[in-house]
Design an enzyme around this catalytic site. Sequence first.
Site, short mmCIF file in Angstrom:
data_model
loop_
_atom_site.label_atom_id
_atom_site.label_comp_id
_atom_site.label_asym_id
_atom_site.label_seq_id
_atom_site.Cartn_x
_atom_site.Cartn_y
_atom_site.Cartn_z
CG HIS A 195 -95.65 16.51 33.30
ND1 HIS A 195 -95.37 15.26 33.83
CD2 HIS A 195 -95.74 17.35 34.34
CE1 HIS A 195 -95.29 15.36 35.14
NE2 HIS A 195 -95.50 16.62 35.47
CG ASP A 197 -86.20 13.86 39.29
OD1 ASP A 197 -86.28 14.88 40.00
OD2 ASP A 197 -87.17 13.12 39.04
NE ARG A 254 -87.49 18.60 45.44
CZ ARG A 254 -88.30 18.50 44.38
NH1 ARG A 254 -87.99 17.72 43.36
NH2 ARG A 254 -89.41 19.20 44.33
CB SER A 262 -88.09 17.35 39.69
OG SER A 262 -88.72 16.11 39.81
CE LYS A 297 -89.99 13.03 36.95
NZ LYS A 297 -89.83 13.38 38.35
N1 URA Z 1 -93.42 15.88 40.21
C1 URA Z 1 -92.14 15.63 39.91
O1 URA Z 1 -91.82 14.85 39.04
N2 URA Z 1 -91.19 16.28 40.63
C2 URA Z 1 -91.48 17.16 41.58
O2 URA Z 1 -90.58 17.72 42.17
C3 URA Z 1 -92.83 17.40 41.88
C4 URA Z 1 -93.78 16.74 41.17
#
Ligand code: URA
Length: 440
Positions: free
Chosen positions: A82, A161, A168, A183, A187
Amino acid sequence: MRVYDVIQKKRDREPLDEAEIEFLIRGYTDGSVADYQMSAFAMAVYFNGMSPDELSWFTSAMLHSGDVLTLDEVAGTKVDKHSTGGVGDKISLPLAPAVAACGVPVPMISGRGLGHTGGTLDKLESIPGFNVNMTTADYRRLVRDVGCCLIGQTAELAPADKKLYALRDVTATVDCIPLIASSIMSKKLAEGIDALVLDVKYGSGAFMERLEDAETLARTMVGIGEKMGKQVVARMTNMDQPLGVMVGNALEVKESLDVLHGHGPADIIAITVELGAEMLHLGQVAATVEDGRQQMRAVLSDGRAARKFEQIIEAQGGDPRVVEDPSLLPATDKRVSVKAAKAGVVHAIDAREVGIASMLLGGGRARTDDVIDPRVGIEVHTRIGDAVRAGDELFVLQVGDKGVTDAVARLEACLRIEDAPLEPPSRFGARIDHAGSGPT
Ligand code: URA
Protein backbone atom coordinates in the site's frame (compact mmCIF):
# COMPACT_ATOMS: atom_id res chain seq x y z
CA MET A 1 -24.15 0.76 26.83
CA ARG A 2 -24.63 4.32 25.55
CA VAL A 3 -22.65 5.87 22.74
CA TYR A 4 -22.73 9.15 24.69
CA ASP A 5 -20.58 7.55 27.39
CA VAL A 6 -18.08 6.21 24.86
CA ILE A 7 -17.66 9.69 23.36
CA GLN A 8 -17.40 11.26 26.80
CA LYS A 9 -14.69 8.79 27.88
CA LYS A 10 -12.60 9.57 24.80
CA ARG A 11 -13.14 13.29 25.37
CA ASP A 12 -11.93 12.92 28.98
CA ARG A 13 -8.95 10.70 28.03
CA GLU A 14 -10.25 7.67 29.84
CA PRO A 15 -9.30 4.31 28.30
CA LEU A 16 -11.93 2.52 26.25
CA ASP A 17 -12.30 -1.24 26.29
CA GLU A 18 -12.82 -3.58 23.35
CA ALA A 19 -16.58 -3.95 23.92
CA GLU A 20 -17.09 -0.17 23.87
CA ILE A 21 -15.19 0.22 20.63
CA GLU A 22 -17.03 -2.68 18.98
CA PHE A 23 -20.34 -1.19 20.13
CA LEU A 24 -19.45 2.17 18.56
CA ILE A 25 -18.38 0.75 15.19
CA ARG A 26 -21.21 -1.78 14.99
CA GLY A 27 -23.70 0.99 15.75
CA TYR A 28 -22.11 3.32 13.21
CA THR A 29 -22.25 0.64 10.52
CA ASP A 30 -25.93 -0.22 11.14
CA GLY A 31 -26.96 3.43 11.52
CA SER A 32 -27.87 3.38 15.22
CA VAL A 33 -24.91 5.65 15.94
CA ALA A 34 -25.53 8.95 14.13
CA ASP A 35 -23.03 10.81 11.99
CA TYR A 36 -22.94 13.67 14.52
CA GLN A 37 -21.98 11.25 17.28
CA MET A 38 -19.25 9.66 15.20
CA SER A 39 -17.99 13.14 14.25
CA ALA A 40 -17.69 14.03 17.93
CA PHE A 41 -15.81 10.80 18.58
CA ALA A 42 -13.44 11.40 15.62
CA MET A 43 -12.72 14.92 16.89
CA ALA A 44 -12.03 13.57 20.38
CA VAL A 45 -9.56 11.10 18.82
CA TYR A 46 -8.04 13.96 16.84
CA PHE A 47 -7.16 15.74 20.09
CA ASN A 48 -6.58 12.81 22.46
CA GLY A 49 -5.27 10.00 20.21
CA MET A 50 -5.71 6.31 20.91
CA SER A 51 -3.69 3.81 22.90
CA PRO A 52 -2.17 0.87 20.95
CA ASP A 53 -4.89 -1.43 22.33
CA GLU A 54 -7.69 0.97 21.42
CA LEU A 55 -6.23 1.36 17.96
CA SER A 56 -6.05 -2.35 17.26
CA TRP A 57 -9.62 -2.89 18.55
CA PHE A 58 -10.84 0.06 16.47
CA THR A 59 -9.09 -1.28 13.34
CA SER A 60 -10.38 -4.79 13.98
CA ALA A 61 -13.94 -3.52 14.46
CA MET A 62 -13.80 -1.62 11.15
CA LEU A 63 -12.22 -4.58 9.39
CA HIS A 64 -15.00 -6.87 10.65
CA SER A 65 -17.74 -4.38 9.75
CA GLY A 66 -17.97 -6.11 6.36
CA ASP A 67 -16.61 -9.13 4.51
CA VAL A 68 -13.21 -10.36 5.55
CA LEU A 69 -11.85 -12.22 2.56
CA THR A 70 -9.94 -15.44 2.96
CA LEU A 71 -7.40 -16.81 0.54
CA ASP A 72 -6.64 -20.01 2.46
CA GLU A 73 -6.96 -22.13 -0.66
CA VAL A 74 -4.13 -20.16 -2.30
CA ALA A 75 -0.73 -21.67 -1.49
CA GLY A 76 2.04 -19.38 -0.29
CA THR A 77 2.30 -16.23 1.79
CA LYS A 78 0.01 -13.60 0.29
CA VAL A 79 1.59 -10.15 0.31
CA ASP A 80 0.22 -6.76 -0.77
CA LYS A 81 1.66 -3.26 -0.94
CA HIS A 82 0.00 0.00 0.00
CA SER A 83 1.27 3.45 -0.83
CA THR A 84 0.07 6.56 0.95
CA GLY A 85 -0.05 8.13 -2.50
CA GLY A 86 1.84 10.56 -4.62
CA VAL A 87 2.07 12.24 -8.00
CA GLY A 88 3.33 9.92 -10.74
CA ASP A 89 3.22 6.98 -8.32
CA LYS A 90 2.64 4.08 -10.71
CA ILE A 91 4.76 1.62 -8.72
CA SER A 92 1.92 -0.93 -8.26
CA LEU A 93 1.80 -1.56 -12.01
CA PRO A 94 5.31 -2.97 -12.46
CA LEU A 95 5.57 -4.18 -8.84
CA ALA A 96 2.58 -6.55 -8.62
CA PRO A 97 3.41 -8.60 -11.75
CA ALA A 98 7.12 -8.68 -10.92
CA VAL A 99 6.51 -10.00 -7.40
CA ALA A 100 3.91 -12.49 -8.64
CA ALA A 101 6.35 -13.70 -11.31
CA CYS A 102 8.79 -14.53 -8.50
CA GLY A 103 6.17 -16.79 -6.90
CA VAL A 104 4.55 -14.61 -4.20
CA PRO A 105 0.75 -14.29 -4.58
CA VAL A 106 -0.25 -10.61 -4.76
CA PRO A 107 -3.92 -9.85 -4.03
CA MET A 108 -3.99 -6.12 -4.65
CA ILE A 109 -7.05 -3.97 -3.99
CA SER A 110 -6.49 -0.41 -5.11
CA GLY A 111 -8.28 2.91 -5.29
CA ARG A 112 -9.19 5.66 -7.71
CA GLY A 113 -7.59 9.07 -8.04
CA LEU A 114 -9.02 12.14 -6.38
CA GLY A 115 -7.56 15.64 -6.33
CA HIS A 116 -3.87 15.85 -7.11
CA THR A 117 -3.06 12.13 -6.81
CA GLY A 118 -3.81 9.48 -9.41
CA GLY A 119 -5.30 6.07 -8.73
CA THR A 120 -4.09 2.64 -9.82
CA LEU A 121 -7.57 1.64 -11.01
CA ASP A 122 -7.85 4.63 -13.35
CA LYS A 123 -4.43 3.86 -14.78
CA LEU A 124 -5.31 0.20 -15.36
CA GLU A 125 -8.58 1.16 -17.02
CA SER A 126 -6.64 2.98 -19.74
CA ILE A 127 -5.68 -0.50 -20.98
CA PRO A 128 -8.42 -1.36 -23.49
CA GLY A 129 -10.94 -3.78 -21.94
CA PHE A 130 -9.27 -4.03 -18.50
CA ASN A 131 -11.90 -4.75 -15.87
CA VAL A 132 -11.18 -3.79 -12.25
CA ASN A 133 -14.71 -4.58 -11.01
CA MET A 134 -14.34 -8.20 -10.03
CA THR A 135 -16.40 -10.28 -7.63
CA THR A 136 -14.94 -11.87 -4.54
CA ALA A 137 -15.05 -15.25 -6.33
CA ASP A 138 -13.09 -13.81 -9.30
CA TYR A 139 -10.61 -12.33 -6.84
CA ARG A 140 -9.90 -15.73 -5.30
CA ARG A 141 -9.72 -17.45 -8.67
CA LEU A 142 -7.32 -14.88 -10.12
CA VAL A 143 -4.97 -14.95 -7.13
CA ARG A 144 -5.01 -18.78 -7.24
CA ASP A 145 -4.62 -19.20 -11.02
CA VAL A 146 -2.64 -16.14 -12.10
CA GLY A 147 -0.88 -15.30 -8.81
CA CYS A 148 -2.10 -11.70 -8.86
CA CYS A 149 -5.25 -9.67 -9.04
CA LEU A 150 -5.57 -5.89 -9.51
CA ILE A 151 -9.06 -4.84 -8.56
CA GLY A 152 -11.14 -2.14 -6.86
CA GLN A 153 -12.61 -2.16 -3.40
CA THR A 154 -15.99 -3.86 -3.19
CA ALA A 155 -18.82 -2.24 -1.23
CA GLU A 156 -18.63 -5.09 1.27
CA LEU A 157 -15.04 -4.43 2.33
CA ALA A 158 -14.71 -2.40 5.57
CA PRO A 159 -17.97 -0.41 5.09
CA ALA A 160 -17.48 1.34 8.45
CA ASP A 161 -14.27 2.87 7.12
CA LYS A 162 -15.98 3.95 3.92
CA LYS A 163 -18.62 5.83 5.93
CA LEU A 164 -16.14 7.23 8.43
CA TYR A 165 -13.69 8.40 5.78
CA ALA A 166 -16.46 10.38 4.05
CA LEU A 167 -17.44 11.88 7.41
CA ARG A 168 -13.84 12.79 8.30
CA ASP A 169 -13.52 14.51 4.97
CA VAL A 170 -16.19 17.05 5.95
CA THR A 171 -15.38 17.38 9.67
CA ALA A 172 -11.66 18.32 9.54
CA THR A 173 -10.56 14.96 10.96
CA VAL A 174 -8.71 13.44 8.00
CA ASP A 175 -5.20 14.45 9.08
CA CYS A 176 -5.18 12.43 12.27
CA ILE A 177 -2.60 9.65 12.46
CA PRO A 178 -4.60 7.03 14.41
CA LEU A 179 -7.61 7.54 12.13
CA ILE A 180 -5.51 7.35 8.96
CA ALA A 181 -3.62 4.28 10.17
CA SER A 182 -6.77 2.39 11.20
CA SER A 183 -8.51 3.37 7.96
CA ILE A 184 -5.72 2.06 5.74
CA MET A 185 -5.05 -1.06 7.79
CA SER A 186 -8.72 -2.08 8.14
CA LYS A 187 -9.09 -2.14 4.36
CA LYS A 188 -5.81 -3.91 3.73
CA LEU A 189 -6.33 -6.57 6.40
CA ALA A 190 -9.82 -7.33 5.01
CA GLU A 191 -8.16 -8.57 1.80
CA GLY A 192 -7.05 -11.85 3.33
CA ILE A 193 -3.32 -11.07 3.14
CA ASP A 194 -0.60 -12.52 5.37
CA ALA A 195 1.84 -9.64 5.12
CA LEU A 196 2.00 -6.06 3.88
CA VAL A 197 4.63 -3.65 2.62
CA LEU A 198 3.85 0.02 3.13
CA ASP A 199 5.29 2.78 0.99
CA VAL A 200 4.88 5.80 3.24
CA LYS A 201 5.58 9.03 1.40
CA TYR A 202 6.93 12.24 2.87
CA GLY A 203 7.68 15.59 1.24
CA SER A 204 5.86 18.41 -0.44
CA GLY A 205 3.66 16.20 -2.68
CA ALA A 206 2.76 13.72 0.06
CA PHE A 207 -0.17 13.44 2.38
CA MET A 208 2.27 13.85 5.30
CA GLU A 209 4.75 16.55 4.37
CA ARG A 210 7.02 16.24 7.42
CA LEU A 211 9.23 13.17 7.63
CA GLU A 212 8.59 12.87 11.40
CA ASP A 213 4.81 12.70 10.87
CA ALA A 214 5.17 10.17 8.08
CA GLU A 215 7.41 8.04 10.30
CA THR A 216 4.88 8.19 13.12
CA LEU A 217 2.17 7.07 10.67
CA ALA A 218 4.41 4.22 9.47
CA ARG A 219 5.21 3.08 13.03
CA THR A 220 1.52 3.23 13.93
CA MET A 221 0.53 1.03 10.97
CA VAL A 222 3.36 -1.43 11.63
CA GLY A 223 2.19 -1.59 15.28
CA ILE A 224 -1.41 -2.32 14.25
CA GLY A 225 -0.18 -5.10 11.94
CA GLU A 226 1.88 -6.63 14.72
CA LYS A 227 -1.03 -6.58 17.18
CA MET A 228 -3.18 -8.27 14.55
CA GLY A 229 -0.67 -11.00 13.80
CA LYS A 230 0.44 -9.73 10.36
CA GLN A 231 3.94 -8.88 9.29
CA VAL A 232 4.19 -5.31 8.11
CA VAL A 233 7.27 -3.49 6.85
CA ALA A 234 7.24 0.22 5.98
CA ARG A 235 9.63 2.00 3.67
CA MET A 236 9.74 5.78 3.76
CA THR A 237 10.08 7.31 0.28
CA ASN A 238 10.52 10.91 -0.76
CA MET A 239 7.72 12.75 -2.56
CA ASP A 240 9.27 16.21 -2.93
CA GLN A 241 8.91 15.91 -6.71
CA PRO A 242 6.83 13.75 -9.07
CA LEU A 243 7.91 10.13 -9.44
CA GLY A 244 9.31 9.13 -12.81
CA VAL A 245 8.66 11.20 -15.92
CA MET A 246 5.01 10.51 -16.70
CA VAL A 247 1.97 11.84 -14.86
CA GLY A 248 -1.40 10.80 -16.32
CA ASN A 249 -3.17 7.50 -16.82
CA ALA A 250 -2.16 5.89 -20.14
CA LEU A 251 1.18 7.70 -19.89
CA GLU A 252 1.89 6.06 -16.54
CA VAL A 253 0.95 2.64 -17.94
CA LYS A 254 3.40 3.26 -20.77
CA GLU A 255 6.17 4.14 -18.32
CA SER A 256 5.33 1.04 -16.24
CA LEU A 257 5.70 -1.09 -19.37
CA ASP A 258 9.17 0.38 -19.84
CA VAL A 259 10.04 -0.74 -16.31
CA LEU A 260 8.62 -4.21 -17.00
CA HIS A 261 10.91 -4.37 -20.01
CA GLY A 262 13.97 -3.51 -17.92
CA HIS A 263 14.09 0.23 -18.76
CA GLY A 264 12.34 3.26 -17.31
CA PRO A 265 13.29 6.09 -14.94
CA ALA A 266 15.82 5.31 -12.21
CA ASP A 267 13.55 6.38 -9.33
CA ILE A 268 10.68 4.14 -10.44
CA ILE A 269 13.02 1.18 -10.88
CA ALA A 270 14.69 1.78 -7.50
CA ILE A 271 11.39 1.96 -5.58
CA THR A 272 9.93 -1.03 -7.46
CA VAL A 273 13.03 -3.09 -6.64
CA GLU A 274 13.10 -2.05 -2.97
CA LEU A 275 9.41 -2.65 -2.28
CA GLY A 276 9.47 -5.87 -4.29
CA ALA A 277 12.50 -7.10 -2.36
CA GLU A 278 10.62 -6.55 0.91
CA MET A 279 7.57 -8.38 -0.49
CA LEU A 280 9.67 -11.35 -1.64
CA HIS A 281 11.33 -11.51 1.75
CA LEU A 282 8.00 -11.38 3.62
CA GLY A 283 6.59 -13.86 1.08
CA GLN A 284 9.42 -16.26 1.98
CA VAL A 285 10.82 -16.66 -1.50
CA ALA A 286 13.87 -14.52 -0.73
CA ALA A 287 16.16 -15.46 2.14
CA THR A 288 17.17 -11.83 2.67
CA VAL A 289 16.06 -8.44 1.38
CA GLU A 290 19.26 -8.32 -0.68
CA ASP A 291 18.37 -11.66 -2.28
CA GLY A 292 14.95 -10.12 -3.00
CA ARG A 293 16.59 -7.16 -4.76
CA GLN A 294 18.53 -9.51 -7.02
CA GLN A 295 15.41 -11.50 -7.86
CA MET A 296 13.52 -8.30 -8.64
CA ARG A 297 16.25 -7.01 -10.97
CA ALA A 298 16.34 -10.38 -12.74
CA VAL A 299 12.58 -10.67 -13.22
CA LEU A 300 12.36 -7.11 -14.59
CA SER A 301 15.15 -7.67 -17.09
CA ASP A 302 14.48 -11.21 -18.36
CA GLY A 303 10.88 -10.66 -19.47
CA ARG A 304 9.15 -12.75 -16.77
CA ALA A 305 7.50 -9.71 -15.16
CA ALA A 306 6.25 -8.49 -18.55
CA ARG A 307 4.81 -11.96 -19.35
CA LYS A 308 3.05 -12.00 -15.97
CA PHE A 309 1.51 -8.60 -16.68
CA GLU A 310 0.18 -9.98 -19.98
CA GLN A 311 -1.44 -12.87 -18.09
CA ILE A 312 -3.02 -10.49 -15.56
CA ILE A 313 -4.36 -8.20 -18.30
CA GLU A 314 -5.81 -11.15 -20.21
CA ALA A 315 -7.39 -12.66 -17.08
CA GLN A 316 -9.05 -9.30 -16.32
CA GLY A 317 -10.49 -8.87 -19.80
CA GLY A 318 -7.90 -6.45 -21.21
CA ASP A 319 -5.86 -6.51 -24.39
CA PRO A 320 -2.48 -8.09 -23.46
CA ARG A 321 -0.91 -6.91 -26.71
CA VAL A 322 -0.35 -3.48 -25.10
CA VAL A 323 2.60 -4.96 -23.22
CA GLU A 324 4.60 -5.32 -26.43
CA ASP A 325 2.80 -2.58 -28.33
CA PRO A 326 2.07 0.47 -26.13
CA SER A 327 0.75 2.31 -29.20
CA LEU A 328 -2.51 0.42 -28.49
CA LEU A 329 -2.97 2.63 -25.41
CA PRO A 330 -5.13 5.74 -25.81
CA ALA A 331 -3.03 8.75 -26.78
CA THR A 332 -3.42 12.31 -27.98
CA ASP A 333 -1.27 13.95 -30.62
CA LYS A 334 -1.64 17.46 -29.18
CA ARG A 335 1.43 18.56 -27.22
CA VAL A 336 2.30 21.81 -25.48
CA SER A 337 5.74 22.62 -23.97
CA VAL A 338 6.63 24.60 -20.89
CA LYS A 339 10.16 25.98 -21.11
CA ALA A 340 12.57 27.37 -18.53
CA ALA A 341 12.22 31.14 -18.17
CA LYS A 342 15.81 31.49 -16.93
CA ALA A 343 19.00 29.53 -16.43
CA GLY A 344 19.92 28.05 -13.05
CA VAL A 345 19.45 25.00 -10.87
CA VAL A 346 16.06 23.47 -10.12
CA HIS A 347 15.47 23.79 -6.36
CA ALA A 348 11.81 22.75 -6.19
CA ILE A 349 9.14 21.14 -8.36
CA ASP A 350 5.84 21.27 -6.54
CA ALA A 351 4.50 17.76 -7.13
CA ARG A 352 1.04 18.71 -5.89
CA GLU A 353 0.80 21.44 -8.55
CA VAL A 354 1.91 18.98 -11.26
CA GLY A 355 -0.84 16.60 -10.09
CA ILE A 356 -3.42 19.39 -10.17
CA ALA A 357 -2.26 20.44 -13.67
CA SER A 358 -2.80 16.86 -14.88
CA MET A 359 -6.23 16.83 -13.24
CA LEU A 360 -7.15 20.09 -15.00
CA LEU A 361 -6.29 18.52 -18.36
CA GLY A 362 -8.80 15.76 -17.54
CA GLY A 363 -6.32 13.21 -16.16
CA GLY A 364 -7.82 13.30 -12.66
CA ARG A 365 -10.96 14.10 -10.75
CA ALA A 366 -11.93 17.20 -8.81
CA ARG A 367 -15.15 15.37 -7.81
CA THR A 368 -15.72 11.65 -7.48
CA ASP A 369 -18.16 11.63 -10.43
CA ASP A 370 -15.79 13.39 -12.90
CA VAL A 371 -14.92 11.37 -16.01
CA ILE A 372 -11.23 10.78 -16.72
CA ASP A 373 -9.56 11.34 -20.09
CA PRO A 374 -6.97 8.51 -20.10
CA ARG A 375 -4.90 10.09 -22.90
CA VAL A 376 -3.79 13.28 -21.22
CA GLY A 377 -1.05 14.12 -18.77
CA ILE A 378 2.33 15.67 -18.25
CA GLU A 379 5.88 14.58 -18.99
CA VAL A 380 8.24 15.97 -16.37
CA HIS A 381 11.64 16.43 -17.98
CA THR A 382 13.50 17.95 -15.07
CA ARG A 383 14.44 16.91 -11.53
CA ILE A 384 15.49 18.76 -8.39
CA GLY A 385 19.23 19.50 -8.64
CA ASP A 386 19.31 19.67 -12.48
CA ALA A 387 21.08 22.59 -14.12
CA VAL A 388 18.84 24.12 -16.80
CA ARG A 389 19.33 26.73 -19.54
CA ALA A 390 16.76 29.36 -20.48
CA GLY A 391 14.44 27.83 -23.07
CA ASP A 392 15.00 24.17 -22.03
CA GLU A 393 11.84 22.10 -22.32
CA LEU A 394 10.87 21.28 -18.71
CA PHE A 395 7.36 19.91 -19.12
CA VAL A 396 5.48 18.52 -22.09
CA LEU A 397 1.72 18.48 -21.72
CA GLN A 398 -0.22 15.87 -23.68
CA VAL A 399 -3.54 17.59 -23.98
CA GLY A 400 -7.13 16.90 -24.97
CA ASP A 401 -9.91 19.43 -25.05
CA LYS A 402 -9.68 21.18 -21.69
CA GLY A 403 -7.62 22.88 -19.05
CA VAL A 404 -4.53 23.77 -21.10
CA THR A 405 -4.18 27.45 -20.13
CA ASP A 406 -4.66 26.77 -16.41
CA ALA A 407 -2.36 23.76 -16.47
CA VAL A 408 0.43 25.70 -18.22
CA ALA A 409 0.12 28.56 -15.71
CA ARG A 410 0.43 26.13 -12.79
CA LEU A 411 3.43 24.36 -14.29
CA GLU A 412 5.19 27.65 -14.98
CA ALA A 413 4.68 28.64 -11.34
CA CYS A 414 5.50 25.28 -9.76
CA LEU A 415 9.26 25.40 -10.38
CA ARG A 416 11.84 27.27 -8.35
CA ILE A 417 15.06 27.94 -10.25
CA GLU A 418 17.97 29.47 -8.32
CA ASP A 419 21.67 30.09 -8.89
CA ALA A 420 23.17 27.90 -6.18
CA PRO A 421 23.87 24.23 -6.87
CA LEU A 422 21.75 21.72 -4.95
CA GLU A 423 22.11 18.03 -4.08
CA PRO A 424 19.06 16.07 -5.25
CA PRO A 425 16.98 14.78 -2.28
CA SER A 426 17.53 11.16 -1.37
CA ARG A 427 14.74 8.82 -2.50
CA PHE A 428 14.55 6.74 0.63
CA GLY A 429 14.13 7.42 4.32
CA ALA A 430 14.14 4.83 7.08
CA ARG A 431 12.89 1.24 6.96
CA ILE A 432 10.46 0.54 9.78
CA ASP A 433 9.38 -2.90 10.98
CA HIS A 434 8.20 -4.46 14.24
CA ALA A 435 11.77 -4.32 15.58
CA GLY A 436 12.00 -0.55 15.07
CA SER A 437 13.49 1.65 12.41
CA GLY A 438 16.81 1.47 10.65
CA PRO A 439 18.65 2.58 7.56
CA THR A 440 17.81 0.92 4.25
N1 URA B 1 -6.22 6.78 2.89
C1 URA B 1 -7.13 6.03 3.53
O1 URA B 1 -7.51 4.97 3.09
N2 URA B 1 -7.62 6.51 4.70
C2 URA B 1 -7.23 7.65 5.24
O2 URA B 1 -7.69 8.01 6.30
C3 URA B 1 -6.29 8.43 4.55
C4 URA B 1 -5.80 7.96 3.36
